[in-house]
Design a protein around this motif. Structure first.
Motif, PDB file in Angstrom:
ATOM      1  N   GLY A  65       0.832  -1.202   0.000  1.00 21.85           N
ATOM      2  CA  GLY A  65       0.000   0.000   0.000  1.00 21.85           C
ATOM      3  C   GLY A  65       0.865   1.249   0.000  1.00 21.85           C
ATOM      4  O   GLY A  65       2.026   1.223   0.408  1.00 21.85           O
ATOM      5  N   ILE A  66       0.280   2.350  -0.480  1.00 25.25           N
ATOM      6  CA  ILE A  66       1.006   3.613  -0.503  1.00 25.25           C
ATOM      7  C   ILE A  66       0.532   4.463   0.661  1.00 25.25           C
ATOM      8  O   ILE A  66      -0.680   4.647   0.857  1.00 25.25           O
ATOM      9  CB  ILE A  66       0.739   4.384  -1.818  1.00 25.25           C
ATOM     10  N   VAL A  67       1.458   4.974   1.434  1.00 26.22           N
ATOM     11  CA  VAL A  67       1.106   5.769   2.590  1.00 26.22           C
ATOM     12  C   VAL A  67       1.389   7.236   2.329  1.00 26.22           C
ATOM     13  O   VAL A  67       0.668   8.118   2.797  1.00 26.22           O
ATOM     14  CB  VAL A  67       1.865   5.251   3.835  1.00 26.22           C
ATOM     15  N   GLU A  68       2.424   7.498   1.595  1.00 28.70           N
ATOM     16  CA  GLU A  68       2.740   8.899   1.320  1.00 28.70           C
ATOM     17  C   GLU A  68       3.552   8.978   0.030  1.00 28.70           C
ATOM     18  O   GLU A  68       4.464   8.191  -0.197  1.00 28.70           O
ATOM     19  CB  GLU A  68       3.541   9.504   2.489  1.00 28.70           C
ATOM     20  N   ILE A  69       3.209   9.966  -0.772  1.00 29.09           N
ATOM     21  CA  ILE A  69       3.940  10.245  -2.001  1.00 29.09           C
ATOM     22  C   ILE A  69       4.249  11.728  -2.004  1.00 29.09           C
ATOM     23  O   ILE A  69       3.349  12.540  -1.758  1.00 29.09           O
ATOM     24  CB  ILE A  69       3.058   9.910  -3.228  1.00 29.09           C
ATOM     25  N   GLN A  70       5.485  12.081  -2.202  1.00 27.44           N
ATOM     26  CA  GLN A  70       5.831  13.493  -2.337  1.00 27.44           C
ATOM     27  C   GLN A  70       6.764  13.632  -3.520  1.00 27.44           C
ATOM     28  O   GLN A  70       7.912  13.189  -3.454  1.00 27.44           O
ATOM     29  CB  GLN A  70       6.552  14.006  -1.088  1.00 27.44           C
ATOM     30  N   GLY A  71       6.265  14.256  -4.584  1.00 24.93           N
ATOM     31  CA  GLY A  71       7.117  14.430  -5.757  1.00 24.93           C
ATOM     32  C   GLY A  71       7.235  15.899  -6.078  1.00 24.93           C
ATOM     33  O   GLY A  71       6.238  16.620  -6.074  1.00 24.93           O
ATOM     34  N   GLU A  92       3.424  12.171 -16.076  1.00 28.26           N
ATOM     35  CA  GLU A  92       2.817  11.046 -15.372  1.00 28.26           C
ATOM     36  C   GLU A  92       3.625   9.773 -15.585  1.00 28.26           C
ATOM     37  O   GLU A  92       3.796   8.983 -14.659  1.00 28.26           O
ATOM     38  CB  GLU A  92       1.394  10.881 -15.925  1.00 28.26           C
ATOM     39  N   PHE A 116       6.645   9.748 -13.458  1.00 31.09           N
ATOM     40  CA  PHE A 116       6.304   9.553 -12.067  1.00 31.09           C
ATOM     41  C   PHE A 116       6.024   8.080 -11.775  1.00 31.09           C
ATOM     42  O   PHE A 116       6.440   7.540 -10.745  1.00 31.09           O
ATOM     43  CB  PHE A 116       5.081  10.414 -11.717  1.00 31.09           C
ATOM     44  N   LEU A 117       5.352   7.422 -12.701  1.00 32.13           N
ATOM     45  CA  LEU A 117       5.042   6.008 -12.479  1.00 32.13           C
ATOM     46  C   LEU A 117       6.310   5.162 -12.495  1.00 32.13           C
ATOM     47  O   LEU A 117       6.423   4.179 -11.754  1.00 32.13           O
ATOM     48  CB  LEU A 117       4.035   5.523 -13.533  1.00 32.13           C
ATOM     49  N   LEU A 155       7.772   5.445  -9.086  1.00 34.94           N
ATOM     50  CA  LEU A 155       7.047   4.599  -8.135  1.00 34.94           C
ATOM     51  C   LEU A 155       7.478   3.145  -8.254  1.00 34.94           C
ATOM     52  O   LEU A 155       7.657   2.447  -7.254  1.00 34.94           O
ATOM     53  CB  LEU A 155       5.529   4.755  -8.376  1.00 34.94           C
ATOM     54  N   ARG A 156       7.691   2.722  -9.493  1.00 34.45           N
ATOM     55  CA  ARG A 156       8.123   1.329  -9.697  1.00 34.45           C
ATOM     56  C   ARG A 156       9.505   1.090  -9.080  1.00 34.45           C
ATOM     57  O   ARG A 156       9.743   0.100  -8.412  1.00 34.45           O
ATOM     58  CB  ARG A 156       8.149   1.025 -11.207  1.00 34.45           C
ATOM     59  N   ARG A 214       9.207   0.728  -5.360  1.00 34.86           N
ATOM     60  CA  ARG A 214       8.750  -0.598  -4.916  1.00 34.86           C
ATOM     61  C   ARG A 214       9.912  -1.575  -4.843  1.00 34.86           C
ATOM     62  O   ARG A 214      10.017  -2.375  -3.906  1.00 34.86           O
ATOM     63  CB  ARG A 214       7.688  -1.146  -5.864  1.00 34.86           C
TER      64      ARG A 214
END
Lengths: 238, 238, 238, 238, 238, 238
Positions: free
Chosen positions: F196-202, F211, F214-215, F218-219, F222
Motif C-alpha cells: 500500500g502507498i502511505v505517502e507520495i511526495q514528488g 505522469e 512519475f510512475l 514509483l516502480r 517498490r
C-alpha cells in the motif's frame, strides 16, 4: 602594586544594608567597594514540581545587571529576549551556594526566590551577590519564623564568597574590575562560616597555574571570608 | 481622604540625585515618595539606520522593573524572554517625551540611550522616569558639550510628567500605588517647562469621565509639574 | 486644505458589514474610507485565571496587520516571532475600551476574544477597530443570549473611537494616512454613546500643543463619533 | 566499593577514533566507558567581530545531547527553542579549555568551531568532550597546515579533563552516572600535558568539603589525565 | 454523496479578483467556494544573499490564517511567537510551485514576495493560494514590465493547484472542510498550464491507498485545473 | 551514469543495528550508504491532551541533524532557538508514516516518541529515518509487550521509505547527496510491507515532470522497498 593601592590581602570596603527593599520579605544592598548589588528574597508558598510530596522546599536565584551598571552599556537581556550563558551560570552558582547551607526539609514545601540585581559593577558581582544573599535570606527566614511558615531556622551554616586572582604575578584578594580584566588567573571561592568549601572555580585566563598558586589563592579567600562574615553578622545584629 | 493623608493637590516628596551612576555619561536617581527609579543616559556614536546621512541624532529609552520592586514579585522579563506590552508602551512614551524637547539636528548622528530601571515601585513609575530622565539627559548633553561631541545644548525646553486621577470621586495629584490601583480614572500628563502639552493619556478604569473632570486633572498636573521643574533645576544647579 | 479634499470636520465614508465572517459568533468588516478592518468575536467558555471563582467574565482583544495592508510591506509578526510594541499597545487599548462599556459580571465566567485584523490601512486602524469591534461584540452577545450562555445584554453603553489631529495648523477630524504621517499633533478619542470619555491619547509629534487646541480636537471627535454611532446602529438594525 | 567495581583510582576504558565524521576537517568519537561523544572541528575563514584586524583567530565550542542519550529522555533543546543554562555552561568551559593551549595569533583571522554531541551519556560528558576535542582540533590544525591556511601548529600544550568526586566518603576518579548522581562532592579538572592547571571546578553537593579532600581529588585527576594523554597520543599517532 | 451535493468531479465556484489590495504591486482575492484567500505580491529591489552576483532573482511566499478564519479560533501565530510546522510547510510549497514556472534569470537581482492570508477557510487553502498567487504574481510582473524593472515576462508557463481525495470510498475533486476532515486519502496536485506536474503530495490518513486510486485522483486534478486555468485567464483578461 | 557507479535501480548498502542505544526502549542505527541516522524510541505513560479518555495512544517523531553531519556545517537549531521549516516538515512526515501502520487503540493511553538524529548525511535522511524507525518502534513495542504495557502488537503492517529521482534524464533509485542536489525531480515514497502507498511526495526541481516519469519512479521505489523490508526483517530476527 594593585591599581587601587590595596595590599594583596586587603578586601575592599564592605557595606551591607539589610531591609533595603520596602516590599520584599528579605533584602540587602551589598557593596564591595564600587560593586553594588541589591538582593531581595521572596517567599513563595509551594515548591518546584520535582519536590512535590517530599516535604522539602527550595531556594533558587536569579541574577541580572542594570544595562549601565558596567563601564560600557550592556544590552538589556529582556530586550534581547534571552539571558546570556554568563547570567545563567552565575544564577545557578548563587542558588547552589545558598542551598548548601540550608536544610531544605525545614522549609516544608515552600520556596524562597533570591533576586540579585547589580546596580553598579566593579568586579566580583557574583561573590558579592552570594555574600549579600545570605543576609537577605536570613531576613526572609526570620520573617517566615515570625509569621509561622516555619518553626526552625533552616540554616546549617553561614555562607560567603570572594574572588581572588593572580595579578601581575602576585596572588591578590578581592579583584576589582581593573584587576579582573587583566588577571592571569581568576578564582571564585564559596566558603562556609565553619570553614568548609562549597564551591571552587579557578580559571587560567592566560598561562596555566600551579597547585601552589592555587593554594595561596585559597588562603587569601579564607582571610577575605572572615571579613565578610563579620559584616554579615553586624548587618544581622548577631 | 487620600490613604497617604496628602491634600488632593499635594505631590509626594521629590528627590533627584544626579550623577548617581559611576559609569554613565548622565544619570539620576529620582524618587517620588517610595517610587525610586534609576535613570542613566548613555552616549553612543552613530544613529539608527533610518537617520543615516540626515545629520540628525536620536534619543531612545528602555524601561525595566527589578523583580521585587513591586508588592508581589513580578517575573523577570529577561527570564521570560520578552518584554511585556506594558513595558514597551512605557519605554516608547519615555523616548517620545524626551525627543519632544530635543532638537535632534543639534545632536548630529549620535544617539543617547536612556535606561529607566525601577528600583522600588509605589505608583507613577513612568512619570518619575520621564522627570528624572530629563536630568540624566541634561547631564549627558553637558558631558557631550564638554567633550566636543556637540557644540550647542540641544534642548528646546524642559520636560516633566505626573499622573493624576479621580480617587473616591475626587481629582487628586500624583497617585501612589494605593490610589492608582483603586482610581476610577487615571491620567498621565507630559508637560514642558513653558507649559506646552506633549502627551496626554487618560483612561477610565470604571466609569467614563467628563470633560470637566479631565480639565481639573490637567490643572492639577500643571501644579505638580511646577514642583517637579523646581526639583530638576535644583538637581542641575540651574 | 486636506489632501483628500474633505472639510476639517468631515469623516471619511463609513461602512460596517456585520456577519462578514462565516465561522465567528460575531463579526464586522468595518471601513473608514480606505482603512478596512475585519473584526471577529469568539465566544469561549471559561475566564482568565485571575477571575476564577469571581463569577465575572472578560473581553480581550488582539490586533494584527496583513503584511501588505500598508504602503510598503511590513514584516509579518508571526515570522519575526514577536508582536511589536505598537501592536501590543493597540490591542491593550481595544480591550480596555470595550470592557469600559461591558458589565463583566453579566458574562459569568466566559470570555469573548476580539480579533482585529487590518486588511488595508490608510490611517486610523485602531479607532476603526474599536468602532467595528462594538458591532462584532454586540452580535456575539446576541448569539450568547440566543444560545442561553447569558440572560441579559452585558453592555452598559455603546463605544466608538476616532482620531483627530492638527494638520498644517488646522484641527481636523478622522486623519487618513497622508495626514497622519504629517500631523503636528495626533490624538485618539474613545467615547461612549452617552458622551462619556473612556480614553484620550494625545501626542505632540513636533511642537507641544495647547489646552485650547486639545479641546478643539475633542469637539471634533464628538462630531465624528455621532456619525460612527449612527453607522453602528444601522449595522445592528437598532 | 564503586558500583562498577573499579578501583578508586581507575579510569573507565578510553577509546578515541579520530576521523569518525566523513565531512569534518577534524573529528573524534571519544568513549569513556558508556559515555560516547562525537566531536567535530569545522574550519571557518574569518573570525568573530571583536578580533577583526587583530591578526588573531578563535576557537569556540558548542555542546548538545541527543534526546535519548540519557536514562530518561531529555526534551530536545531545538524544540524547546533554547539551550539550557547547563548546556551553555559546558560549551563555554570547552571553548575556554581549548583556547588555553592554542596560540591564537598563529591561526590568523580564522576560526575553528568545535561541536561536541553526546551520543550516549553515562557521566563525565564535559570532560570526555574536552579530551576528545583536543584530538579533533589537532586533526583540524593538521588539515589547515596541509592546506596552507596556517604555517605552524598553534598548540602550546595538550589538554585533557577528568571528573573526580567523593563517593560514599571515598575520593574516586572518573565518575560514572551512578556515582555522579550520588557523589557528595563533584569536581572537574582541566589539565595540560605539562601538568599546568587550566580549570578547576569543585562543588559540594551535600556537605562542604575540606582542603585535604580537594587535594586528594586533584591528585587522582593527575593520574587520570596521564591515561587520557596516552590515548590522545595513540589516536593521533604521536 | 458529497456533503455539498457536488458531483465527484465538480469544483466549487471559483472567483478571482485581481487588484484587490490598493497598495500592492499585484494582488488577488481568490475564492474556492467558502475558502477565501487574499494574495499580495510585493516587489523588492535586491535578492537573497545566496543569489548575489548571479544576476538571478527570487520569488518567495509567506502564508498565514486570520485567527477566526477557521471553525474554532486558532491562536494567532504572532502572539505565540512562532509559525507552526504546517504554516512553514505550506509557504515553502507555495514558493516552490511559483518558482517552477518563473525564469529567475529574467528577474535580475530582484525579489517578489507573495503573501497569502486566509480570510476564511473551508478546505483547500494551500491550493487556492497557489492558484491565486499566479494571478497576483502576473499582475506584479506586468507592473515591473511597465515600470522598467524587467524587459520580458518571466513566466515559462502558468500554474494552478487543487486538492483531491478519497471520501467515503469515492475519489472526489476539490475537497471542502467537511470532506477534508473525513477523507481517507488526501492529495494536493500542482500542475502547469501545459499539463506538466510540479508537485504531488498524497497522504493516506487511514488506510494505505493503491496506485489505481492515486491515478484516478490525478485525473480529477487535471479536470479541476482546467477550470482554474480558465478563471485565471478571465481574471487577467488573457 | 550515476556518480556512485550504481545501476539505476540499485540501492546503497543498507545496515540496521537494533539496540544501538543503551538507554532507550527501542533503537536502531540505520545506514543507507554514508547516510547514518540514529533512531530511538521512548516509551511514555500518558497521551497527548486531545486523546485523553479515548483509550487511544500516539506515536510522534522528532528529527535533528548534528551540525557537522553535512558537507558544510549547519548552524545548531538549539542555538538558533528554532527548528527550521524543513525539520518540522520531516518530523511531521515521519510521525504520520509510522502512525499509518499502528493501531493506536492497541496502545491504550500511552505514547512512543521517536527521535531521529542524523549522525552523517549523504542524501535520503528522511527515508532512512522512517525505515529505521520501524525497527526501533518494533523493538519498543516488544519491550512494552514484555513489560505488560500492552497485550498485542499494535502494528497493522510494516513500513519503509525510499527516495527516487530523475537524474540526468534517467529515473534512479535511492538518491545520494550528489544526485539529490542535481536531480531534476525528487520524490519520496512511503510504502507498506503489503504494497500500500502511505505517502507520495514528488517535486519538480527544474522542469515539470510527466505522469509516465512519475510512475517509473514509483516502480523503482517498490523495488527499493523490497530490499529495505528484507533488511528490517533481518535486523528484527523475523
Amino acid at each position: 602594586m594593585r591599581p587601587s593601592g590595596r595590599a594583596s590581602d586587603e578586601m575592599r570596603q564592605i557595606e551591607m544594608t539589610p531591609g533595603f527593599a520596602k516590599h520584599a520579605e528579605g533584602s540587602c544592598m551589598v557593596k564591595f567597594g564600587h560593586t553594588h548589588v541589591l538582593v531581595t528574597a521572596t517567599f513563595e508558598e509551594g515548591c518546584p514540581p520535582w519536590l512535590r510530596n517530599t516535604g522539602k522546599g527550595w531556594v533558587t536565584a536569579e541574577y541580572g545587571m542594570l544595562p549601565r551598571s558596567t563601564h560600557g552599556r550592556m544590552p538589556r537581556e529582556a530586550a534581547k529576549g534571552k539571558q546570556s550563558g554568563r547570567t545563567q551560570e552565575i544564577q545557578r552558582l548563587i542558588g547552589r551556594a545558598l542551598r548548601a547551607v540550608v536544610d531544605l526539609s525545614k522549609l516544608g514545601e515552600r520556596q524562597v526566590r533570591i533576586d540579585c540585581d547589580v546596580i553598579q559593577a566593579d568586579g566580583g558581582t557574583r561573590t558579592a551577590s552570594i555574600s549579600g544573599a545570605y543576609v537577605a535570606l536570613h531576613q526572609c527566614f526570620t520573617w517566615m519564623l515570625e509569621n509561622g511558615h516555619i518553626t526552625e531556622m533552616p540554616f546549617t551554616d553561614s555562607i560567603m564568597a570572594v574572588s581572588c586572582g593572580i595579578y601581575n604575578g602576585t596572588p591578590v584578594l578581592d579583584l576589582d574590575y581593573d584587576e579582573d580584566s587583566n588577571a592571569e588567573t581568576d578564582a571564585n571561592f564559596v566558603l562556609t562560616g565553619k570553614g568548609g568549601i562549597v564551591e571552587i572555580q579557578g580559571t587560567a585566563e592566560e598561562e596555566p597555574f600551579t597547585e601552589e598558586q592555587f593554594l595561596r589563592l585559597l588562603r587569601l579567600a579564607r582571610m577575605g571570608c572572615d571579613g565578610i562574615q563579620k559584616a554579615q553578622k553586624t548587618a544581622l545584629g548577631l
